[in-house]
Design an enzyme around this catalytic site. Structure first.
Site, PDB file in Angstrom:
ATOM      1  N   ASP A  30      20.384  19.907  25.422  1.00  0.00           N
ATOM      2  CA  ASP A  30      21.324  20.728  26.173  1.00  0.00           C
ATOM      3  C   ASP A  30      22.569  19.897  26.500  1.00  0.00           C
ATOM      4  OD1 ASP A  30      22.246  22.954  27.667  1.00  0.00           O
ATOM      5  OD2 ASP A  30      21.473  22.059  29.514  1.00  0.00           O
ATOM      6  N   ASP A  32      25.477  21.058  29.170  1.00  0.00           N
ATOM      7  CA  ASP A  32      25.954  21.154  30.547  1.00  0.00           C
ATOM      8  C   ASP A  32      24.847  20.805  31.534  1.00  0.00           C
ATOM      9  OD1 ASP A  32      28.524  21.982  29.736  1.00  0.00           O
ATOM     10  OD2 ASP A  32      27.774  24.013  29.435  1.00  0.00           O
TER      11      ASP A  32
END
Length: 224
Positions: A30, A32
């Site tokens: 991922d 953010d």
């Protein structure tokens, strides 16, 4: 092609970690809250436009920013309007990098790990070309190694050997389909169980590589 129980092109010691016919040691990563400081970047945007008190940084006890007091929006629609305006000013090309991530990921990449960036950044319509371009620029500018870049909110459909994520709902969805997920520590996921890294330091890299070899049962928390 199989020769003596070994998949061609895959080191024998990684055969039980492969994903798909040719891939092995796949990390779904991922962005953010894991590699990029999204909340910090959005706060900087709000501060530049005089929309917040620059001396009072709001808490992040809830993943959804509008559910935390101190932000200048209290509804999903209000948050989305601010986010879209920040996108127009190239939010994704300029956000701060989480310390140590590029060095840590280069070490992970050198350990025969295929890094696939998986991010749900296309959740606001109308600016997808800018978001994709700015994301690729940010990855290059910050020397983040990766072999593929996927934009999707359906992370539970993306198989990998190990996932690293900060979103409680994504973690739950991935685990529900039997995927191995490492929690990247943030205030809003402190009650989520399982393997956890606290920062991108050497210990975190050691832990991640160890978990590729032997997934902890029961889950162990790391104090990196």
């Amino acid at each position: 092609m199989v020769h003596n129980n070994t998949i061609e092109g895959i080191p024998a010691e990684y055969a039980d970690q492969r994903v798909g016919l040719k891939g092995y040691r796949v990390l779904n990563l991922d962005l953010d809250g894991v590699c990029a400081d999204y909340s910090g970047a959005l706060w900087d945007y709000l501060r530049r436009h005089g929309l917040v008190d620059p001396q009072v940084r709001p808490r992040l006890d809830e993943y959804a920013l509008f559910r935390n007091p101190g932000w200048p929006f209290t509804t999903l629609d209000g948050y989305l309007a601010v986010h879209k305006a920040a996108e127009k000013e190239h939010l994704y090309a300029s956000m701060p990098v989480i310390p140590g991530v590029s060095e840590a990921l280069r070490r992970i990449s050198r350990a025969d790990v295929y890094i696939r960036v998986v991010t749900h950044r296309l959740f606001v319509s109308g600016q997808h070309r800018m978001v994709v371009s700015d994301t690729a620029q940010w990855l290059d500018d910050n020397a983040i190694p990766y072999m593929s870049l996927c934009f999707t909110g359906l992370k539970d459909s993306m198989q990998a050997t190990v996932h690293i994520d900060d979103s409680p709902s994504n973690i739950d969805a991935l685990r529900a389909v039997g995927q191995h997920v490492v929690v990247f520590d943030q205030p809003y996921n402190r009650d989520v169980p399982g393997p956890r890294i606290m920062s991108w330091d050497d210990r975190a890299v050691d832990d991640v590589l160890r978990w590729f070899e032997q997934w902890p049962e029961p889950w162990e928390a790391s104090a990196s």
